[in-house]
Design an enzyme around this catalytic site. Structure first.
Site, PDB file in Angstrom:
ATOM      1  N   GLY A   1       0.686  -1.168  -0.128  1.00 32.06           N
ATOM      2  CA  GLY A   1      -0.038  -0.050   0.055  1.00 32.06           C
ATOM      3  C   GLY A   1       0.767   1.310  -0.107  1.00 32.06           C
ATOM      4  N   LEU A   2       1.808   1.414   0.903  1.00 30.61           N
ATOM      5  CA  LEU A   2       2.388   2.443   1.065  1.00 30.61           C
ATOM      6  C   LEU A   2       3.606   2.423  -0.074  1.00 30.61           C
ATOM      7  CD1 LEU A   2       3.091   4.896   2.848  1.00 30.61           C
ATOM      8  CD2 LEU A   2       4.179   3.438   4.222  1.00 30.61           C
TER       9      LEU A   2
ATOM     10  N   ASP B   1      12.664 -12.492  -2.045  1.00 31.75           N
ATOM     11  CA  ASP B   1      12.149 -12.225  -0.636  1.00 31.75           C
ATOM     12  C   ASP B   1      13.336 -11.744   0.210  1.00 31.75           C
ATOM     13  OD1 ASP B   1      11.860 -13.322   2.276  1.00 31.75           O
ATOM     14  OD2 ASP B   1      10.071 -14.281   1.109  1.00 31.75           O
TER      15      ASP B   1
ATOM     16  N   GLY C   1       7.935  -6.247   4.480  1.00 33.11           N
ATOM     17  CA  GLY C   1       7.748  -6.781   5.801  1.00 33.11           C
ATOM     18  C   GLY C   1       6.405  -7.060   5.930  1.00 33.11           C
TER      19      GLY C   1
ATOM     20  N   SER D   1       7.068   1.881  13.274  1.00 38.38           N
ATOM     21  CA  SER D   1       5.745   2.033  13.348  1.00 38.38           C
ATOM     22  C   SER D   1       5.359   2.667  14.764  1.00 38.38           C
ATOM     23  CB  SER D   1       5.000   0.844  13.193  1.00 38.38           C
ATOM     24  OG  SER D   1       3.800   0.748  13.717  1.00 38.38           O
ATOM     25  N   ASN D   2       4.256   3.136  14.937  1.00 45.40           N
ATOM     26  CA  ASN D   2       3.611   3.650  16.124  1.00 45.40           C
ATOM     27  C   ASN D   2       3.599   2.491  17.099  1.00 45.40           C
ATOM     28  OD1 ASN D   2       0.403   2.842  16.505  1.00 45.40           O
ATOM     29  ND2 ASN D   2       1.172   3.350  14.121  1.00 45.40           N
ATOM     30  N   HIS D   3       3.493   1.220  16.727  1.00 49.23           N
ATOM     31  CA  HIS D   3       3.569   0.221  17.299  1.00 49.23           C
ATOM     32  C   HIS D   3       4.556  -0.408  18.223  1.00 49.23           C
ATOM     33  CE1 HIS D   3      -0.789  -0.222  15.971  1.00 49.23           C
ATOM     34  NE2 HIS D   3      -0.390  -0.029  14.909  1.00 49.23           N
TER      35      HIS D   3
ATOM     36  N   TYR E   1       4.614  -7.761  16.094  1.00 51.16           N
ATOM     37  CA  TYR E   1       4.946  -6.906  15.024  1.00 51.16           C
ATOM     38  C   TYR E   1       5.576  -5.498  15.509  1.00 51.16           C
ATOM     39  CZ  TYR E   1       3.877  -2.866  11.749  1.00 51.16           C
ATOM     40  OH  TYR E   1       3.775  -1.694  10.955  1.00 51.16           O
TER      41      TYR E   1
ATOM     42  N   SER F   1      -0.653   6.311  10.598  1.00 49.49           N
ATOM     43  CA  SER F   1      -1.494   5.618   9.670  1.00 49.49           C
ATOM     44  C   SER F   1      -1.308   6.486   8.249  1.00 49.49           C
ATOM     45  CB  SER F   1      -2.801   5.622  10.017  1.00 49.49           C
ATOM     46  OG  SER F   1      -3.036   4.956  11.370  1.00 49.49           O
TER      47      SER F   1
HETATM   48  P1  NAI Z   1       1.781  -3.684   3.242  1.00 52.40           P
HETATM   49  O1  NAI Z   1       1.549  -4.962   3.787  1.00 52.40           O
HETATM   50  O2  NAI Z   1       0.766  -3.263   2.087  1.00 52.40           O
HETATM   51  O3  NAI Z   1       3.067  -3.883   2.272  1.00 52.40           O
HETATM   52  C1  NAI Z   1       4.409  -4.714   2.561  1.00 52.40           C
HETATM   53  C2  NAI Z   1       4.985  -5.036   1.392  1.00 52.40           C
HETATM   54  O4  NAI Z   1       6.131  -5.994   1.750  1.00 52.40           O
HETATM   55  C3  NAI Z   1       4.079  -6.098   0.670  1.00 52.40           C
HETATM   56  O5  NAI Z   1       4.034  -5.710  -0.838  1.00 52.40           O
HETATM   57  C4  NAI Z   1       4.636  -7.518   0.804  1.00 52.40           C
HETATM   58  O6  NAI Z   1       4.600  -8.214  -0.421  1.00 52.40           O
HETATM   59  C5  NAI Z   1       5.969  -7.095   1.221  1.00 52.40           C
HETATM   60  N1  NAI Z   1       6.874  -8.073   1.843  1.00 52.40           N
HETATM   61  C6  NAI Z   1       6.313  -8.812   3.034  1.00 52.40           C
HETATM   62  N2  NAI Z   1       7.244  -9.593   3.318  1.00 52.40           N
HETATM   63  C7  NAI Z   1       8.134  -9.654   2.520  1.00 52.40           C
HETATM   64  C8  NAI Z   1       9.677 -10.485   2.556  1.00 52.40           C
HETATM   65  N3  NAI Z   1       9.875 -11.315   3.087  1.00 52.40           N
HETATM   66  N4  NAI Z   1      10.419 -10.203   1.125  1.00 52.40           N
HETATM   67  C9  NAI Z   1       9.915  -9.118   0.352  1.00 52.40           C
HETATM   68  N5  NAI Z   1       9.106  -8.505   0.524  1.00 52.40           N
HETATM   69  C10 NAI Z   1       8.112  -8.699   1.461  1.00 52.40           C
HETATM   70  O7  NAI Z   1       2.220  -2.672   4.117  1.00 52.40           O
HETATM   71  P2  NAI Z   1       2.264  -1.000   4.204  1.00 52.40           P
HETATM   72  O8  NAI Z   1       1.187  -0.298   4.707  1.00 52.40           O
HETATM   73  O9  NAI Z   1       2.516  -0.564   2.645  1.00 52.40           O
HETATM   74  O10 NAI Z   1       3.378  -0.714   5.112  1.00 52.40           O
HETATM   75  C11 NAI Z   1       4.665  -0.690   4.449  1.00 52.40           C
HETATM   76  C12 NAI Z   1       5.729  -0.403   5.586  1.00 52.40           C
HETATM   77  O11 NAI Z   1       5.450   0.562   6.435  1.00 52.40           O
HETATM   78  C13 NAI Z   1       5.574  -1.969   6.561  1.00 52.40           C
HETATM   79  O12 NAI Z   1       6.939  -2.108   7.098  1.00 52.40           O
HETATM   80  C14 NAI Z   1       4.805  -1.377   7.698  1.00 52.40           C
HETATM   81  O13 NAI Z   1       5.258  -2.152   8.748  1.00 52.40           O
HETATM   82  C15 NAI Z   1       5.128  -0.045   7.831  1.00 52.40           C
HETATM   83  N6  NAI Z   1       4.148   0.868   8.348  1.00 52.40           N
HETATM   84  C16 NAI Z   1       2.970   1.220   7.616  1.00 52.40           C
HETATM   85  C17 NAI Z   1       2.025   2.039   8.184  1.00 52.40           C
HETATM   86  C18 NAI Z   1       0.907   2.446   7.306  1.00 52.40           C
HETATM   87  O14 NAI Z   1       0.183   3.301   7.803  1.00 52.40           O
HETATM   88  N7  NAI Z   1       0.700   2.135   6.071  1.00 52.40           N
HETATM   89  C19 NAI Z   1       2.252   2.186   9.656  1.00 52.40           C
HETATM   90  C20 NAI Z   1       3.223   2.113  10.253  1.00 52.40           C
HETATM   91  C21 NAI Z   1       4.283   1.210   9.549  1.00 52.40           C
HETATM   92  C1  15L Z   2       1.013  -0.105  11.219  1.00 51.38           C
HETATM   93  O1  15L Z   2       2.048  -0.162  11.777  1.00 51.38           O
HETATM   94  C2  15L Z   2       0.242  -0.663  10.069  1.00 51.38           C
HETATM   95  O2  15L Z   2       1.322  -1.142   9.198  1.00 51.38           O
HETATM   96  C3  15L Z   2      -0.709  -0.214   9.375  1.00 51.38           C
HETATM   97  O3  15L Z   2      -1.492  -1.164   8.456  1.00 51.38           O
HETATM   98  C4  15L Z   2      -1.675   0.554  10.299  1.00 51.38           C
HETATM   99  O4  15L Z   2      -2.392  -0.458  11.123  1.00 51.38           O
HETATM  100  C5  15L Z   2      -1.047   1.673  10.901  1.00 51.38           C
HETATM  101  O5  15L Z   2       0.156   0.947  12.088  1.00 51.38           O
HETATM  102  C6  15L Z   2      -1.823   1.912  12.393  1.00 51.38           C
HETATM  103  O6  15L Z   2      -1.418   2.093  13.402  1.00 51.38           O
HETATM  104  O7  15L Z   2      -2.838   2.602  12.051  1.00 51.38           O
END
Ligand code: NAI
Ligand code: 15L
Length: 274
Positions: free
Chosen positions: A15-16, A49, A71, A109-111, A143, A172
């Site tokens: 997503g991000l 991966d 991740g 992350s905030n978590h 996480y 978020s």
């Molecule tokens: P997401 O789940 O949409 O994207 C994560 C991507 O990482 C996916 O495309 C997935 O295929 C890839 N991935 C997962 N495991 C993998 C591996 N072993 N090797 C290679 N690729 C792998 O998550 P999102 O929302 O895009 O978040 C991106 C990052 O930002 C994450 O690390 C998340 O923890 C962090 N984050 C995101 C927040 C948000 O509001 N979107 C809030 C806080 C942190």
């Molecule tokens: C995160 O760390 C997650 O990756 C994201 O999907 C949201 O859940 C976000 O925190 C949140 O706290 O809203």
């Protein structure tokens, strides 16, 4: 430091990652994409991966900096988190060290501090006190624990190898906030790109930890360390407040899942939407 140009974006299919693929090229960056999930319409993206150390060495070779988003992004089993987020982030840092990549922006992350009571839960509403960046870590999940590990790994790689990181404790980051809690922690995609750009270009960041959010009226945390990088947020979630509060009501201070930073991550299983 010369301005970074070629950036490895891990997690580019997510997503991000998708939002940043759309926004970061306008800052002049050339993105090299990496994800275990194939990305449609991107034939040069690296599909691999984080466990594949050889693929990572090749992926980081020649880039100026890395934005590490890949991740597991929600709570999962400890074994899965261990492999993707803990070992995976170590593998990435090792590859970057071996190939001499001097700057990483780490999606924390905030978590990592999710069990911290929100200022509204703990302090008088009008106190204006915000949660400082050096508040003790209080992960709310395996996480969140993996994000604490990532921040400590970044500190170790600065102290030992001089490899710089900005750890961004993202709130978020979605197109719009979808909950009352998110009014406090939302980061608009545009502000996300502004913050990543600041994190990539600021001088001498060593290991800096920042909160990642917009300039929300209901902000819970202190953005001073982010602003010190040159980040100037442009957005505020307040335009969504009336509608979300009408639909969901105000946050309940008696409910731990509404009165702590981590919100629904405090419940087991997490209750969506958050
Ligand atoms: P997401 O789940 O949409 O994207 C994560 C991507 O990482 C996916 O495309 C997935 O295929 C890839 N991935 C997962 N495991 C993998 C591996 N072993 N090797 C290679 N690729 C792998 O998550 P999102 O929302 O895009 O978040 C991106 C990052 O930002 C994450 O690390 C998340 O923890 C962090 N984050 C995101 C927040 C948000 O509001 N979107 C809030 C806080 C942190
Ligand atoms: C995160 O760390 C997650 O990756 C994201 O999907 C949201 O859940 C976000 O925190 C949140 O706290 O809203």
């Amino acid at each position: 430091m010369p301005a970074p140009r070629t950036i490895l974006l891990t997690g580019a299919a997510g997503g991000l990652g998708t939002l940043m693929r759309g926004l970061l090229p306008a800052y002049g960056y050339e993105l090299r994409l990496f994800d275990v999930t194939p990305i449609e319409g991107e034939p040069t993206a690296i599909t691999a991966d984080l466990a594949d150390r050889e693929a990572l060495r090749e992926a980081v070779r020649g880039v100026d900096a890395i934005i590490h988003l890949a991740g597991i992004s929600l709570e999962s089993s400890f074994d899965k988190i261990l492999r993707a987020n803990i070992e995976g982030t170590y593998n990435l840092y090792e590859a970057a060290r071996a190939e001499g990549v001097g700057r990483i922006v780490f999606a924390s992350s905030n978590h990592a501090v999710g069990y911290t009571p929100s200022p509204e839960g703990e302090l008088p509403l009008d106190s204006g006190a915000l949660i400082p960046i050096d508040t003790p870590r209080r992960p709310d999940t395996y996480y969140g624990l993996s994000k604490c590990f990532g921040e400590d790994l970044a500190q170790l790689y600065w102290d030992k190898f001089g490899q710089e990181t900005v750890s961004v404790r993202i709130g978020s980051c979605f197109m719009e906030p979808t909950s009352v809690r998110m009014l406090s922690v939302w980061m608009s995609p545009g502000d996300g790109a502004r913050l990543f750009h600041a994190a990539l270009t600021a001088e001498d960041v060593r290991h800096t930890v920042v909160y990642g959010s917009s300039a929300n009226t209901r902000l819970w945390w202190d953005l001073t360390s982010a602003r010190a990088l040159g980040y100037e947020p442009q957005d505020d979630s307040e335009q969504y407040a009336e509608k979300l509060i009408a639909e969901q009501g105000e946050l309940d201070p008696a409910d731990p899942a509404q009165s702590h930073l981590g919100g629904p991550f405090l419940t087991d299983p997490p209750i969506w939407p958050y």
